[in-house]
Design an enzyme around this catalytic site. Structure first.
Site, mmCIF file in Angstrom:
data_model
loop_
_atom_site.group_PDB
_atom_site.id
_atom_site.type_symbol
_atom_site.label_atom_id
_atom_site.label_comp_id
_atom_site.label_asym_id
_atom_site.label_seq_id
_atom_site.Cartn_x
_atom_site.Cartn_y
_atom_site.Cartn_z
ATOM 1 N N PRO A 35 -4.924 -11.449 7.387
ATOM 2 C CG PRO A 35 -6.707 -12.893 6.946
ATOM 3 C CD PRO A 35 -6.360 -11.629 7.654
ATOM 4 C CG ASP A 95 -7.407 -4.946 -5.972
ATOM 5 O OD1 ASP A 95 -8.022 -4.774 -7.042
ATOM 6 O OD2 ASP A 95 -7.532 -5.956 -5.259
ATOM 7 C CB ALA A 115 -6.707 -13.188 3.007
ATOM 8 N N GLY A 116 -7.630 -12.135 -0.235
ATOM 9 C CA GLY A 116 -8.717 -11.479 -0.967
ATOM 10 C C GLY A 116 -9.237 -10.215 -0.335
ATOM 11 C CB ILE A 117 -9.417 -8.640 2.800
ATOM 12 C CG1 ILE A 117 -8.440 -9.520 3.583
ATOM 13 C CG2 ILE A 117 -10.822 -9.227 2.862
ATOM 14 C CD1 ILE A 117 -8.807 -9.667 5.067
ATOM 15 N N GLY A 172 -4.712 -7.107 1.499
ATOM 16 C CA GLY A 172 -3.663 -6.811 2.473
ATOM 17 C C GLY A 172 -2.490 -6.038 1.888
ATOM 18 N N GLY A 173 -1.808 -6.648 0.920
ATOM 19 C CA GLY A 173 -0.631 -6.008 0.336
ATOM 20 C C GLY A 173 -0.978 -4.704 -0.363
ATOM 21 C CE LYS A 202 -10.064 -6.368 -2.121
ATOM 22 N NZ LYS A 202 -9.621 -7.271 -3.193
HETATM 23 P P1 ATP Z 1 -6.110 -8.993 -3.153
HETATM 24 O O1 ATP Z 1 -7.363 -8.910 -2.368
HETATM 25 O O2 ATP Z 1 -5.630 -7.635 -3.640
HETATM 26 O O3 ATP Z 1 -6.117 -10.057 -4.199
HETATM 27 P P2 ATP Z 1 -4.754 -10.723 -1.340
HETATM 28 O O4 ATP Z 1 -5.286 -10.490 0.035
HETATM 29 O O5 ATP Z 1 -5.291 -11.907 -2.073
HETATM 30 O O6 ATP Z 1 -4.929 -9.387 -2.159
HETATM 31 P P3 ATP Z 1 -2.165 -10.183 -0.353
HETATM 32 O O7 ATP Z 1 -2.499 -10.345 1.105
HETATM 33 O O8 ATP Z 1 -1.960 -8.812 -0.860
HETATM 34 O O9 ATP Z 1 -3.226 -10.912 -1.270
HETATM 35 O O10 ATP Z 1 -0.881 -11.076 -0.610
HETATM 36 C C1 ATP Z 1 -0.463 -11.550 -1.854
HETATM 37 C C2 ATP Z 1 1.060 -11.832 -1.789
HETATM 38 O O11 ATP Z 1 1.751 -10.571 -1.823
HETATM 39 C C3 ATP Z 1 1.520 -12.479 -0.511
HETATM 40 O O12 ATP Z 1 1.477 -13.875 -0.593
HETATM 41 C C4 ATP Z 1 2.942 -11.947 -0.329
HETATM 42 O O13 ATP Z 1 3.869 -12.823 -0.950
HETATM 43 C C5 ATP Z 1 2.998 -10.659 -1.113
HETATM 44 N N1 ATP Z 1 3.106 -9.424 -0.277
HETATM 45 C C6 ATP Z 1 4.002 -8.437 -0.440
HETATM 46 N N2 ATP Z 1 3.817 -7.463 0.443
HETATM 47 C C7 ATP Z 1 2.771 -7.811 1.215
HETATM 48 C C8 ATP Z 1 2.102 -7.201 2.311
HETATM 49 N N3 ATP Z 1 2.469 -6.002 2.783
HETATM 50 N N4 ATP Z 1 1.056 -7.851 2.859
HETATM 51 C C9 ATP Z 1 0.666 -9.053 2.353
HETATM 52 N N5 ATP Z 1 1.274 -9.677 1.344
HETATM 53 C C10 ATP Z 1 2.309 -9.070 0.752
#
Ligand code: ATP
Length: 279
Positions: free
Chosen positions: A95, A137, A98-100, A102-103, A8
């Site tokens: 990663p 999200d 990371a703001g994309i 992932g979770g 995303k």
């Molecule tokens: P967003 O862009 O929605 O803010 P993000 O990229 O900043 O997301 P994520 O990669 O989703 O953040 O990770 C946030 C935290 O969620 C991680 O540090 C981890 O502890 C936890 N987590 C749980 N499940 C997952 C997953 N499948 N992938 C990544 N992180 C996960």
């Protein structure tokens, strides 16, 4: 069975107001890459969550039961009264923190996959309720098409996106994890104005990511990433995504995107990069 979890990006992200419940009212344009993580169900696989991929190690220290993929699967199984498959695989290419998304993208992908497995329409209100509970999200990631998001980011509207689909996209992360909470906590509560309606690229170009200066305060290398991207020939828009630290650039041609990727790989071989396209 296999389901991609599309990365995303936020083409723009305006923070308007802090709410009583601790969430922030935002206005954003979500867009999605053609690439990202991947979720699989393998009848013969080991029970529980199996992690593979370049960033599997970043989640190795965390409980697999707490992973958003497993939480999403359990919650959807309970909401729809279905038995959750024993073995789920996550290929972690993106990663972490990371703001994309992932979770969120992974949780959304497991929701799509299980709906397919159980023959439940994705529009079922029980599915939407689970997505909202999993994260602000997640509803956008379930759709994984260019969308306008208001409220917590889960009040969604489609936007015209034909011109964006297929546009070359480069994602760059300086390999510094950045948690979302501290970035929002640094907001000065000054409302810098609304995000325009209409054409999403025009709105994004006229808009901003209000979290970018805050994230740069916590992680100054983000300024180098955006600066390097913005200077490349053929760039239409270079900006940080979400709460960072990943930054993205949209290009007017695949050749310009490839040249930028080659340049950055040479200049900063330690950074993570993904060359892809918008969905
Ligand atoms: P967003 O862009 O929605 O803010 P993000 O990229 O900043 O997301 P994520 O990669 O989703 O953040 O990770 C946030 C935290 O969620 C991680 O540090 C981890 O502890 C936890 N987590 C749980 N499940 C997952 C997953 N499948 N992938 C990544 N992180 C996960």
């Amino acid at each position: 069975m296999f389901e991609p979890a599309f990365a995303k990006i936020n083409l723009a992200l305006h923070v308007r107001r802090r709410r009583e419940d601790g969430y922030h009212e935002i206005e954003t344009i979500f867009a999605f890459a053609r690439d990202g993580d991947a979720i699989s169900i393998d009848d013969d696989g080991a029970p529980g969550l199996t992690l593979t991929g370049d960033f599997a190690g970043a989640l190795a220290g965390e409980s697999r039961d707490d992973n958003l993929v497993m939480r999403g699967a359990r919650m959807l199984g309970a909401a729809l009264d279905r038995p959750v498959p024993a073995a789920i695989g996550l290929t972690k290419n993106l990663p972490v923190a990371a703001g994309i998304g992932g979770g969120s993208a992974d949780a959304a992908a497991v929701i799509r996959l299980l709906c397919r497995l159980w023959d439940v329409p994705i529009e079922d209100p029980r599915v939407d309720a689970v997505a909202r509970q999993l994260g602000a999200d997640v509803p956008a990631c379930v759709v994984s098409r260019t969308l306008r998001g208001d409220g917590r980011g889960d009040d969604l509207r489609p936007v015209p996106s034909a011109a964006l689909s297929g546009m070359p996209l480069l994602l760059v992360n300086p390999r510094v994890p950045l948690a979302t909470g501290p970035v929002f906590a640094a907001w000065d509560r000054i409302d810098r104005g609304p995000l325009a309606d209409g054409d999403p690229l025009a709105a994004a170009l006229a808009g901003r990511n209000d979290l970018e200066p805050l994230a740069r305060g916590l992680c100054p290398v983000i300024g180098d990433v955006v600066g390097l991207l913005a200077d490349r020939p053929g760039v239409l828009l270079a900006r940080m995504s979400g709460s960072g630290a990943t930054c993205f650039a949209l290009f007017d041609s695949a050749a310009a995107c490839e040249a930028a990727a080659n340049h950055i790989a040479g200049a900063r071989p330690d950074w993570w990069m993904m060359r892809t396209e918008l969905r």
